[in-house]
Motif scaffolding. Structure first.
Motif, PDB file in Angstrom:
ATOM      1  N   GLN A  93       0.810  -1.224   0.000  1.00  0.00           N
ATOM      2  CA  GLN A  93       0.000   0.000   0.000  1.00  0.00           C
ATOM      3  C   GLN A  93       0.841   1.271   0.000  1.00  0.00           C
ATOM      4  O   GLN A  93       0.511   2.240  -0.662  1.00  0.00           O
ATOM      5  N   GLU A  94       1.923   1.264   0.762  1.00  0.00           N
ATOM      6  CA  GLU A  94       2.746   2.470   0.826  1.00  0.00           C
ATOM      7  C   GLU A  94       4.150   2.129   1.309  1.00  0.00           C
ATOM      8  O   GLU A  94       4.378   1.097   1.949  1.00  0.00           O
ATOM      9  N   ILE A  95       5.085   3.010   0.976  1.00  0.00           N
ATOM     10  CA  ILE A  95       6.484   2.876   1.372  1.00  0.00           C
ATOM     11  C   ILE A  95       6.872   4.149   2.114  1.00  0.00           C
ATOM     12  O   ILE A  95       6.589   5.259   1.653  1.00  0.00           O
ATOM     13  N   THR A  96       7.529   3.985   3.255  1.00  0.00           N
ATOM     14  CA  THR A  96       7.935   5.128   4.067  1.00  0.00           C
ATOM     15  C   THR A  96       9.412   5.000   4.416  1.00  0.00           C
ATOM     16  O   THR A  96       9.871   3.924   4.829  1.00  0.00           O
ATOM     17  N   ASP A  97      10.154   6.071   4.275  1.00  0.00           N
ATOM     18  CA  ASP A  97      11.582   6.075   4.598  1.00  0.00           C
ATOM     19  C   ASP A  97      11.769   6.235   6.107  1.00  0.00           C
ATOM     20  O   ASP A  97      11.356   7.238   6.685  1.00  0.00           O
ATOM     21  N   VAL A  98      12.389   5.230   6.743  1.00  0.00           N
ATOM     22  CA  VAL A  98      12.652   5.296   8.192  1.00  0.00           C
ATOM     23  C   VAL A  98      14.147   5.194   8.465  1.00  0.00           C
ATOM     24  O   VAL A  98      14.567   4.848   9.568  1.00  0.00           O
ATOM     25  N   THR A  99      14.958   5.531   7.470  1.00  0.00           N
ATOM     26  CA  THR A  99      16.413   5.410   7.603  1.00  0.00           C
ATOM     27  C   THR A  99      16.929   6.200   8.785  1.00  0.00           C
ATOM     28  O   THR A  99      17.758   5.708   9.573  1.00  0.00           O
ATOM     29  N   VAL A 123      12.348  -2.827   5.973  1.00  0.00           N
ATOM     30  CA  VAL A 123      13.200  -3.495   4.998  1.00  0.00           C
ATOM     31  C   VAL A 123      14.535  -2.768   4.892  1.00  0.00           C
ATOM     32  O   VAL A 123      14.569  -1.535   4.749  1.00  0.00           O
ATOM     33  N   SER A 124      15.611  -3.532   4.983  1.00  0.00           N
ATOM     34  CA  SER A 124      16.949  -2.976   4.814  1.00  0.00           C
ATOM     35  C   SER A 124      17.320  -3.014   3.335  1.00  0.00           C
ATOM     36  O   SER A 124      17.267  -4.073   2.697  1.00  0.00           O
ATOM     37  N   LEU A 125      17.677  -1.860   2.776  1.00  0.00           N
ATOM     38  CA  LEU A 125      18.061  -1.740   1.378  1.00  0.00           C
ATOM     39  C   LEU A 125      19.501  -1.258   1.270  1.00  0.00           C
ATOM     40  O   LEU A 125      20.019  -0.597   2.175  1.00  0.00           O
ATOM     41  N   TYR A 126      20.132  -1.548   0.143  1.00  0.00           N
ATOM     42  CA  TYR A 126      21.516  -1.133  -0.084  1.00  0.00           C
ATOM     43  C   TYR A 126      22.405  -1.575   1.076  1.00  0.00           C
ATOM     44  O   TYR A 126      23.196  -0.795   1.612  1.00  0.00           O
ATOM     45  N   GLN A 186      19.856   2.173   3.478  1.00  0.00           N
ATOM     46  CA  GLN A 186      18.524   2.731   3.654  1.00  0.00           C
ATOM     47  C   GLN A 186      17.650   1.715   4.378  1.00  0.00           C
ATOM     48  O   GLN A 186      17.875   0.503   4.292  1.00  0.00           O
ATOM     49  N   HIS A 187      16.645   2.235   5.103  1.00  0.00           N
ATOM     50  CA  HIS A 187      15.623   1.386   5.701  1.00  0.00           C
ATOM     51  C   HIS A 187      14.266   1.976   5.356  1.00  0.00           C
ATOM     52  O   HIS A 187      14.015   3.164   5.602  1.00  0.00           O
ATOM     53  N   HIS A 188      13.416   1.147   4.761  1.00  0.00           N
ATOM     54  CA  HIS A 188      12.076   1.588   4.380  1.00  0.00           C
ATOM     55  C   HIS A 188      11.036   0.710   5.065  1.00  0.00           C
ATOM     56  O   HIS A 188      11.235  -0.495   5.246  1.00  0.00           O
ATOM     57  N   LEU A 189       9.923   1.333   5.404  1.00  0.00           N
ATOM     58  CA  LEU A 189       8.788   0.617   5.980  1.00  0.00           C
ATOM     59  C   LEU A 189       7.803   0.305   4.866  1.00  0.00           C
ATOM     60  O   LEU A 189       7.304   1.200   4.191  1.00  0.00           O
ATOM     61  N   TYR A 190       7.524  -0.989   4.677  1.00  0.00           N
ATOM     62  CA  TYR A 190       6.564  -1.437   3.679  1.00  0.00           C
ATOM     63  C   TYR A 190       5.284  -1.837   4.397  1.00  0.00           C
ATOM     64  O   TYR A 190       5.290  -2.764   5.222  1.00  0.00           O
ATOM     65  N   ALA A 191       4.194  -1.157   4.078  1.00  0.00           N
ATOM     66  CA  ALA A 191       2.891  -1.448   4.685  1.00  0.00           C
ATOM     67  C   ALA A 191       2.020  -2.174   3.669  1.00  0.00           C
ATOM     68  O   ALA A 191       1.853  -1.708   2.532  1.00  0.00           O
ATOM     69  N   TYR A 192       1.462  -3.318   4.081  1.00  0.00           N
ATOM     70  CA  TYR A 192       0.716  -4.185   3.180  1.00  0.00           C
ATOM     71  C   TYR A 192      -0.731  -4.362   3.645  1.00  0.00           C
ATOM     72  O   TYR A 192      -1.011  -4.388   4.845  1.00  0.00           O
ATOM     73  N   LYS A 193      -1.615  -4.525   2.691  1.00  0.00           N
ATOM     74  CA  LYS A 193      -2.933  -5.087   2.939  1.00  0.00           C
ATOM     75  C   LYS A 193      -2.755  -6.592   3.019  1.00  0.00           C
ATOM     76  O   LYS A 193      -2.117  -7.194   2.159  1.00  0.00           O
ATOM     77  N   ARG A 194      -3.333  -7.215   4.070  1.00  0.00           N
ATOM     78  CA  ARG A 194      -3.123  -8.640   4.310  1.00  0.00           C
ATOM     79  C   ARG A 194      -4.417  -9.417   4.086  1.00  0.00           C
ATOM     80  O   ARG A 194      -5.477  -9.023   4.557  1.00  0.00           O
ATOM     81  N   TYR A 195      -4.313 -10.522   3.358  1.00  0.00           N
ATOM     82  CA  TYR A 195      -5.442 -11.443   3.162  1.00  0.00           C
ATOM     83  C   TYR A 195      -5.015 -12.815   3.677  1.00  0.00           C
ATOM     84  O   TYR A 195      -4.050 -13.400   3.173  1.00  0.00           O
ATOM     85  N   SER A 201      28.526   1.467   6.025  1.00  0.00           N
ATOM     86  CA  SER A 201      29.622   2.360   5.665  1.00  0.00           C
ATOM     87  C   SER A 201      29.959   2.244   4.177  1.00  0.00           C
ATOM     88  O   SER A 201      30.159   3.261   3.490  1.00  0.00           O
ATOM     89  N   ILE A 202      29.995   1.010   3.672  1.00  0.00           N
ATOM     90  CA  ILE A 202      30.257   0.811   2.244  1.00  0.00           C
ATOM     91  C   ILE A 202      29.128   1.409   1.410  1.00  0.00           C
ATOM     92  O   ILE A 202      29.372   2.004   0.353  1.00  0.00           O
ATOM     93  N   ALA A 203      27.894   1.276   1.896  1.00  0.00           N
ATOM     94  CA  ALA A 203      26.745   1.838   1.175  1.00  0.00           C
ATOM     95  C   ALA A 203      26.867   3.354   1.060  1.00  0.00           C
ATOM     96  O   ALA A 203      26.525   3.939   0.021  1.00  0.00           O
TER      97      ALA A 203
END
Length: 681
Positions: free
Chosen positions: A118-124, A167-170, A174-183, A525-527
């Motif tokens: 549903q949405e992605i939010t940056d929480v880095t 979610v940890s990226l790179y 970076q850290h992003h919050l992924y919010a999902y609709k769940r079935y 640090s490498i990122a």
């Protein structure tokens, strides 16, 4: 926290990767490259529709909505667990196929969950703030606690309908919050016979030409009714022509393209070789069990299929990492980053952590990760035991898998009514206990504690014969009763899990402190160095989160021979021999004269995918499904580490073949009408 989906098309990314390479997050699409190569610029509405039409199967695959009543298209091999859980010796839906003639005939999968982003939010910044200056156990605990707070606030008491993952990226840049609709009410609508969904079996796996109807249909339900969804794709039977833009929106599981050279050497020399040895033995074990009769073969069928698949994947990855040119390129890339960095310390400390990995490898795998106990009974026992201990704690102090945000999925697994077969569990457990003793040695204190002088066969039989954990009602009773009920239980698997728990936790904690924390902190640090040099024009490694890859339908040249990009349905009958794995089900043989044998069946494209993308829709610029990704060619197996556009190919079922089969083989005109193919009106 900053919502970043709206930035998806506002950010014109300068792409340093080669054409068609990359599994891009939907908030950072390679719009410049798409515009330059294909004259296509997706706007915010296109991105939002693609995001909310795409589906993740929580067990490890992808899919997409193809009607406004929650109908989900995915691969047959992605729903094997559901179909086998709904099968029995009397009604073998896995091998005989299944078509629900009406909504009333749709069958609830025992433990399936669908997630829709549903949405992605940056929480880095939040993660960086709480972990600043920390290392080791302190770093892990601070990070996990903040992740728990973020996810818990996101779920906001709606765990049945909402899932949230940080979610940890790179590699931690970076850290992003992924919010999902769940079935969680997911029902089986259609699955073809195993022999046509997996036509060609292991010999054809990761090869092309292919002739697979690797498609299945599920339906998401809410409040006992088919889910009403705002966004879905339509199928276009015309498919895509050579050179035409194709995009895959799916959930690739894990790539390792940003690992250091030291990490890649460890993957090659330790992880892959040992995994291949264990898988080879497990494959032989399952094949032997399958020869015990039709029912034994049915019980082991899905395990054997996935074991053979994993073996082929790891073998291909090992062959890729044995290529000296690959490591030469990786060393050049690393040297450039080291030169750009202020210090080589991050790479050196990661290299030191690989030595700790080697030391801990077998104890951590066998005891810490509990892989010495290959049985669903032990899995249940471990969840019950740790759930009893963890759930009374404050949420942020629990093991991550027992925090509130993840309990709903855990309970679904625990309460599943999918059958458990005691004889099959005994065979698997006997083998894993044998490896446990072999790899750690007879004199290892934990080996002696577990065996108590018994043989693997005797111990496995004693455990399985004495357990009640095959009963879903008993598992639910223990879970609902909490710590007191579990502590009072004398079930042999719970006693075993209890005896191992302290050492298992200690090994896990040491691995997190001395390996995960070191790799995580230095990867950040490498990122930062990578960002300074390339910006976000470099895509992150796959993390089982929604990604878009772009490419086109195109064959390739193999040793001077041009491989055509399409096969046709007629080729399926030409390839059939009547003997497994090239035997067709009777329903297909009977339907041959009704089928248009020139209909395109499978095809290849240059899309960059990896495991987890199975079931992903292949869409065109109009967001119409032109194919269903189910595999890669043999050259794609190195895709975990890099992408080669000249050879790497995605293999998909053509949209026309799906409609042709549903209509003329399975008589499922009601499903064809619901899917509403483009041009059918």
């Amino acid at each position: 926290m900053k919502h970043v989906l709206a930035l998806a098309v506002a950010s014109l990314v300068s792409v340093s990767a080669s054409a068609a390479e990359g599994m891009w997050t939907l908030d950072n699409l390679p719009t410049r490259a798409l515009q330059s190569a294909y004259d296509f610029s997706p706007d915010a509405d296109w991105v939002r529709n693609a995001m909310r039409s795409s589906v993740r199967l929580a067990g490890g695959c992808s899919g997409s909505f193809v009607s406004d009543e929650g109908l989900v298209l995915t691969n047959a091999h992605c729903i094997v667990g559901c179909v086998q859980g709904l099968s029995s010796a009397e009604e073998d839906r896995l091998n005989d196929g299944f078509v629900a003639g009406s909504r009333a005939e749709e069958l609830q999968c025992p433990a399936e969950e669908l997630n829709v982003l549903q949405e992605i939010t940056d929480v880095t910044d939040r993660i960086a703030k709480v972990t600043a200056g920390k290392s080791g156990r302190e770093y892990i605990d601070a990070r996990n606690a903040e992740v728990s707070r973020i996810e818990d606030a996101c779920v906001a008491g709606e765990a049945q309908e909402r899932r949230c993952d940080v979610v940890s990226l790179y590699a931690g840049g970076q850290h992003h919050l992924y919010a999902y609709k769940r079935y969680q009410d997911v029902r089986l609508v259609f699955s073809p016979e195993y022999s046509v969904g997996f036509f060609g079996g292991d010999p054809d796996n990761f090869n092309f030409p292919r002739y697979n109807l690797d498609m299945g249909l599920l339906r998401a339900y809410e409040n006992g009714q088919p889910a009403k969804v705002e966004h879905h794709f339509r199928l276009n039977p015309a498919g895509a022509q050579p050179g035409e833009l194709t995009m895959v929106t799916g959930h690739p599981g894990r790539t390792q393209r940003q690992l250091t050279v030291a990490q890649l050497e460890r993957v090659r020399d330790l992880d892959l070789i040992n995994s291949l040895l264990l898988l080879a033995e497990r494959r032989a074990l399952l094949a032997q069990y399958s020869r015990g009769g039709e029912e034994a073969a049915r019980q082991a069928q899905s395990d054997l299929t996935f074991t053979e698949n994993s073996y082929k994947v790891f073998r291909g990855q090992l062959q890729a990492l044995l290529d000296p040119q690959v490591f030469a390129a990786k060393r050049r890339e690393e040297a450039e980053l080291r030169t750009a960095a202020e210090s080589s310390t991050p790479w050196d400390e990661i290299a030191q952590a690989q030595q700790v990995r080697r030391t801990l490898y077998y104890p951590h795998m066998l005891i810490g990760q509990q892989r010495a106990f290959d049985s669903r009974y032990f899995q249940f026992a471990s969840i019950l035991l740790r759930g009893g201990d963890e759930r009374p704690k404050p949420n942020a102090e629990r093991l991550p898998e027992f925090q509130d945000a993840g309990l709903t999925r855990l309970e679904q697994t625990l309460f599943s009514k999918s059958p458990v077969y005691p004889e099959f569990e005994t065979v698997k457990l006997t083998h894993s206990l044998t490896k446990f003793r072999e790899l750690l040695g007879t004199d290892h204190p934990t080996v002696q504690q577990v065996f108590g002088g018994r043989s693997p066969e005797a111990l496995a039989a004693e455990l399985v014969n004495g357990t009640r954990l095959g009963d879903a009602a008993e598992r639910e009773r223990l879970w609902r009763g909490g710590k007191a009920a579990v502590d009072a239980s004398q079930d042999p698997f719970i006693r075993l899990a209890r005896a191992l728990d302290a050492e298992s936790r200690a090994l896990r904690s040491r691995f997190e402190s001395e390996v995960d924390a070191v790799e995580g902190r230095n990867a950040e640090s490498i990122a930062r160095t990578r960002f300074a040099r390339y910006g976000t024009g470099v895509y992150p490694d796959a993390t089982f989160t929604l990604r878009l890859s772009y490419g086109e339908v195109r064959g390739w040249n193999e040793l001077g021979n041009d491989i055509a990009p399409y096969t046709r349905i007629g080729g399926l009958f030409e390839r059939a021999t009547g003997f497994a794995p090239y035997a067709l089900p009777q329903r297909w043989l009977d339907a041959k004269d009704r089928l248009d044998l020139d209909t395109r069946f499978n095809f290849v494209s240059t899309n960059d995918i990896i495991g987890g993308n199975s079931g992903s829709p292949v869409i065109n610029r109009n967001a119409e499904v032109v194919g269903l990704a189910f595999d890669g060619n043999i050259h794609s197996l190195g895709g975990s580490f890099w992408y080669d556009e000249t050879l790497n190919r995605t293999v998909s079922v053509h949209s026309a073949a799906m409609i042709e089969a549903l209509d003329k083989v399975y008589g499922a005109t009601h499903l064809v009408e619901e899917i509403d193919p483009v041009g059918a009106r």
